[in-house]
Scaffold this motif. Structure first.
Motif: not given
Length: 590
Positions: A248-263
């Motif tokens: 979700s938009i609220d969990k985006i910070s956590d998800n960025l840390q978990e997934v570590k995307p390039q794009v």
């Protein structure tokens, strides 16, 4: 398969060229679960076979509504398209009335929903939709048929040859999707998009993406019912990018840390919120750390691509990147190389700050009717100009009409609106689509958007005012969350403003100012009004005398999609805002 002609050719192309173990990954009950390219195709085939057994024929419509992006949506999309049927993606956040209108107008026979919240809205109106045959849910919901029943039925069906015949009967110029635009006025319009429309946009956008094919990971969170994210999802698949769906938009910070995307794709509002959080953290620092933070920020505000500021500036910027901006990168997962921004204008200041921080934001431009990309920046080969929306795609032609309107044509342009000849004739004239946007192309071939044609107004003095330009500039103030410039037929422009209540409370605490507790108290506080007046006076000189904001009124409520002021793509519903705050408007002009 060397050539793709229909949207469902893309997964097979991926299987042949970049087979992935993690084509899609979604989090269920706290755990990331991946689907390989092969599993994606197998499940889409099961869906197609089940739909054919349920009597679905070429040209039938099936609606998809999901609150968050997820693997099932994409499997359903391909499963539907392979039968020759047409997908009708619907925004989850619109009203029950709009659900009813779109499902009825599109003549959708089935609806697949994500969760109980969407189901409840649909349940409230389903008996008003006589053609609706059934509703299936991705989540397990008591009393609602589950989408897995369709998958299982398809697994057991012995109609493989029927599916192959159905697929062979789908041609590039066949209708693939009807996408209802969240109109800022009136009822939604159903934009007709063929397989070729969307595929030509995927292929036209490919050479603007600096990807090593089959090696990248993306995080997806913008709604996949919107053509921007949907085309991007097809583009990712075509390029062998592993796609993770944010919770979700609220969990985006956590998800960025978990997934570590390039794009990742973003809308300006999300970038603004990310920056506000960073700024707030910087403001909490003290001593030398605080000094360094604001020194780095001032430096980034003057960033120009391609080292245009000279060697000494670049030397200082490298120090700022090591000491300060590396922490910004880490907060976004540490691997982010590319952000693509669309859907609304990006503030040049924000683009410079993120560019200075070595997080390049490539702004693009397009509409649902153009599948969507018309132009986009590309950091390579001097293809990036801050403030512009980039150069026009190679397979799209743009011309500027005499009144400044952007017109375009090409294989990605829609043929018109479903069951609406009148609106089709208004927008599609002599082979050119009239975008409704005002713009210009500079000598280097970069496209600039200056305003929405329909939103421009004339003051009583006969001067034209382009509200969006003024609004974008004013929203750079951290005190202003939303703003609508008004003044049609009046002596001078004024503004209806929704203040940034969170920031004002933070500012009040820092400066030991009592602004009250309720939103009503905040907007009636004289110090708040004075502070916002000061912000407006700082920004006003950027504009001609006749364009400057002379009066403003603050709204004691937060503008949102649910309360009706914003469309699902966060654009202003001007007519509704004007009706809602008519009293404030009248007071300013009385």
């Amino acid at each position: 398969m060397s050539q793709i002609g229909r949207l469902f050719d893309i997964p097979y192309y991926q299987l042949q060229n970049y087979p992935l173990q993690k084509a899609f990954t979604t989090k269920y009950h706290g755990n990331w679960q991946s689907t390989s390219t092969q599993e994606y195709i197998d499940q889409a085939n099961f869906v197609s076979k089940a739909l054919l057994a349920m009597g679905i024929k070429k040209g039938d419509k099936i609606a998809l509504i999901t609150s968050t992006n997820r693997t099932e949506w994409n499997i359903m999309d391909i499963g539907i398209l392979q039968t020759g049927a047409v997908t009708v993606p619907i925004y989850p956040t619109i009203s029950e009335h709009d659900y009813e209108y779109i499902i009825k107008h599109s003549e959708s026979l089935y609806v697949f929903v994500s969760d109980n919240e969407v189901l409840k809205k649909l349940d409230a109106v389903k008996f008003n939709i006589p053609k609706l045959r059934g509703i299936y849910s991705f989540d397990e919901i008591p009393g609602c048929a589950n989408w897995q029943q369709v998958v299982t039925a398809g697994k057991e069906a012995l109609n493989h040859q029927e599916l192959e015949t159905a697929k062979a009967n789908v041609h590039p110029n066949d209708l693939a999707s009807i996408i209802y635009t969240s109109g800022t006025t009136g009822t939604p319009k159903g934009v007709l998009l063929t397989h070729e429309n969307i595929i030509s946009n995927v292929l036209g956008s490919e050479n603007r993406v600096p990807f090593e094919k089959g090696k990248y990971t993306a995080l997806s969170f913008l709604p996949c019912c919107h053509i921007f994210e949907r085309m991007i999802l097809y583009l990712y698949q075509y390029l062998g990018v592993s796609i993770y769906f944010a919770e979700s938009i609220d969990k985006i910070s956590d998800n960025l840390q978990e997934v570590k995307p390039q794009v990742m794709t973003v809308v300006p509002r999300v970038l603004e919120k990310v920056f506000d959080k960073i700024y707030a953290k910087g403001s909490e620092l003290s001593g030398i750390k605080k000094g360094l933070f604001f020194w780095a920020l001032r430096l980034a505000e003057n960033f120009k691509p391609y080292k245009a500021n000279g060697a000494f500036y670049e030397f200082k910027l490298n120090i700022a990147r090591k000491l300060i901006f590396s922490k910004w990168q880490a907060a976004l997962g540490g691997n982010l190389e590319l952000l693509v921004s669309g859907s609304a204008p990006l503030s040049p200041r924000l683009a410079r700050i993120f560019g200075g921080a070595d997080i390049a934001v490539m702004e693009g431009y397009g509409l649902t009717e153009t599948s969507p990309v018309i132009a986009v920046n590309d950091a390579r080969n001097f293809g990036w100009k801050i403030g512009s929306v980039g150069r026009v795609l190679d397979n799209v032609t743009v011309k500027i009409a005499e009144d400044g309107e952007i017109l375009c044509q090409g294989p990605s342009i829609s043929q018109g609106y479903f069951k609406d000849d009148e609106k089709t004739k208004e927008a599609f004239i002599d082979g050119w689509f009239h975008t409704g946007d005002i713009g210009m192309v500079d000598t280097d071939g970069f496209l600039f958007i200056t305003d929405r044609k329909k939103e421009m107004f004339k003051t009583s003095g006969g001067k034209y005012v382009a509200p969006q330009m003024i609004e974008n500039a004013m929203k750079q103030s951290r005190f202003i969350e939303q703003i609508m410039v008004v003044g049609e037929g009046q002596k001078m422009p004024a503004a209806i403003i929704q203040p940034s209540f969170d920031f004002i409370k933070e500012w009040a605490n820092r400066n030991k100012v009592n602004v009250g507790f309720t939103l009503e108290e905040v907007v009636n506080n004289e110090l708040v009004k004075e502070r916002i007046q000061k912000e407006i006076e700082t920004i006003n000189p950027q504009f001609g005398k006749w364009e400057q904001i002379k009066k403003f009124a603050l709204t004691p409520s937060v503008w949102s999609i649910d309360s009706g002021e914003l469309t699902p793509t966060l654009k202003l519903k001007r007519k509704i805002i004007l009706e809602k705050y008519k009293e404030l408007y009248d007071k300013m002009y009385s």
